[in-house]
Design a protein around this motif. Sequence first.
Motif, PDB file in Angstrom:
ATOM      1  N   ALA A  48      34.977  35.373  39.114  1.00  0.00           N
ATOM      2  CA  ALA A  48      34.022  34.752  40.022  1.00  0.00           C
ATOM      3  C   ALA A  48      34.557  34.971  41.431  1.00  0.00           C
ATOM      4  CB  ALA A  48      33.873  33.262  39.716  1.00  0.00           C
ATOM      5  N   CYS A  49      33.771  35.646  42.277  1.00  0.00           N
ATOM      6  CA  CYS A  49      34.315  36.045  43.572  1.00  0.00           C
ATOM      7  C   CYS A  49      33.205  36.509  44.497  1.00  0.00           C
ATOM      8  CB  CYS A  49      35.323  37.183  43.391  1.00  0.00           C
ATOM      9  SG  CYS A  49      34.566  38.738  42.834  1.00  0.00           S
ATOM     10  N   SER A  54      36.635  41.502  47.394  1.00  0.00           N
ATOM     11  CA  SER A  54      37.555  41.466  46.257  1.00  0.00           C
ATOM     12  C   SER A  54      37.910  42.887  45.845  1.00  0.00           C
ATOM     13  CB  SER A  54      36.916  40.710  45.089  1.00  0.00           C
ATOM     14  OG  SER A  54      36.569  39.396  45.481  1.00  0.00           O
ATOM     15  N   ASP A  55      38.947  43.008  45.033  1.00  0.00           N
ATOM     16  CA  ASP A  55      39.372  44.328  44.587  1.00  0.00           C
ATOM     17  C   ASP A  55      39.950  44.219  43.182  1.00  0.00           C
ATOM     18  OD1 ASP A  55      42.011  43.323  44.850  1.00  0.00           O
ATOM     19  OD2 ASP A  55      42.181  44.105  46.889  1.00  0.00           O
ATOM     20  N   ILE A  56      40.551  45.296  42.709  1.00  0.00           N
ATOM     21  CA  ILE A  56      41.037  45.325  41.329  1.00  0.00           C
ATOM     22  C   ILE A  56      42.185  44.346  41.087  1.00  0.00           C
ATOM     23  CG2 ILE A  56      40.264  47.683  40.941  1.00  0.00           C
ATOM     24  CD1 ILE A  56      43.125  48.624  41.386  1.00  0.00           C
ATOM     25  N   GLU A  57      42.752  43.777  42.142  1.00  0.00           N
ATOM     26  CA  GLU A  57      43.810  42.786  41.990  1.00  0.00           C
ATOM     27  C   GLU A  57      43.251  41.366  41.851  1.00  0.00           C
ATOM     28  OE1 GLU A  57      46.941  43.700  41.607  1.00  0.00           O
ATOM     29  OE2 GLU A  57      46.305  45.781  41.866  1.00  0.00           O
ATOM     30  N   VAL A 133      36.690  47.137  38.440  1.00  0.00           N
ATOM     31  CA  VAL A 133      37.352  48.448  38.475  1.00  0.00           C
ATOM     32  C   VAL A 133      36.311  49.543  38.683  1.00  0.00           C
ATOM     33  CG1 VAL A 133      38.773  50.069  37.187  1.00  0.00           C
ATOM     34  CG2 VAL A 133      39.210  47.609  36.989  1.00  0.00           C
ATOM     35  N   LEU A 134      35.186  49.444  37.965  1.00  0.00           N
ATOM     36  CA  LEU A 134      34.112  50.424  38.153  1.00  0.00           C
ATOM     37  C   LEU A 134      33.581  50.397  39.576  1.00  0.00           C
ATOM     38  CD1 LEU A 134      31.804  50.333  34.994  1.00  0.00           C
ATOM     39  CD2 LEU A 134      33.640  51.927  35.548  1.00  0.00           C
TER      40      LEU A 134
END
Length: 219
Positions: A48-49, A54-57, A133-134
């Motif tokens: 949830a973001c 946001s990113d893969i981390e 990630v996609l």
Amino acid sequence: MALAADWDVSKVSSNLGVFALSDAEMAERQITVTPIGELDLPTGEIIACDPLVSDIETPALSRKVEPGRYPVSLLEARGRVAAAVLRFSPGAPVRWELATVPGEDVAALKGDEVYGYPVDAGLGSFMDKTAIVLMSDEQDKLKYGDYYGEVLAAEFAPNQDRFVLHHPVAGNPLNIAMFGSGWGDGSYPSFWGLDAGGEPLLLMTDFGVLENADGRETR
């Protein structure tokens, strides 16, 4: 671990009772329920973001659900998205739990302190941890790296810029539920609505538009 004695989930959101309201009561309180489709959760690990900051981390929530496809709906009031709801099973929750990510300790909270995710682009979202990630991979392919301007703007437009079920890769069922974040930028908490056995019925992000489960301007 026991919670701090002065911390109560009801103190940080006065809107948890909205799910016990009838359709007539929702209408009276000027709250509209808008279904937006089903979210694909192949791992059952939910992020949830704000999807644009946001990113893969970005960590997934600590509580997991059974993998599957689940309906997403919006509670709208005052011309805004007041809350986003990811529903796993029917029924009204009998208790609530603050949604946290690893490293967040509810026992450390006091008074009206609450964990939430930061919003800096006016959007919230629910997604499987694999979807980010996609999306990150697709953003790397863009000419200017402007994911909203180059990709999302056209998808949001048919829904008056309120929401979209976005597929980062065309033809891939993995999608991301994106929606406006109430009044805009800020930090917004999410809550698990649980049944009597402690299993999640729903996940709700409260954008602070409703007060006491009521969407009317004056009460």
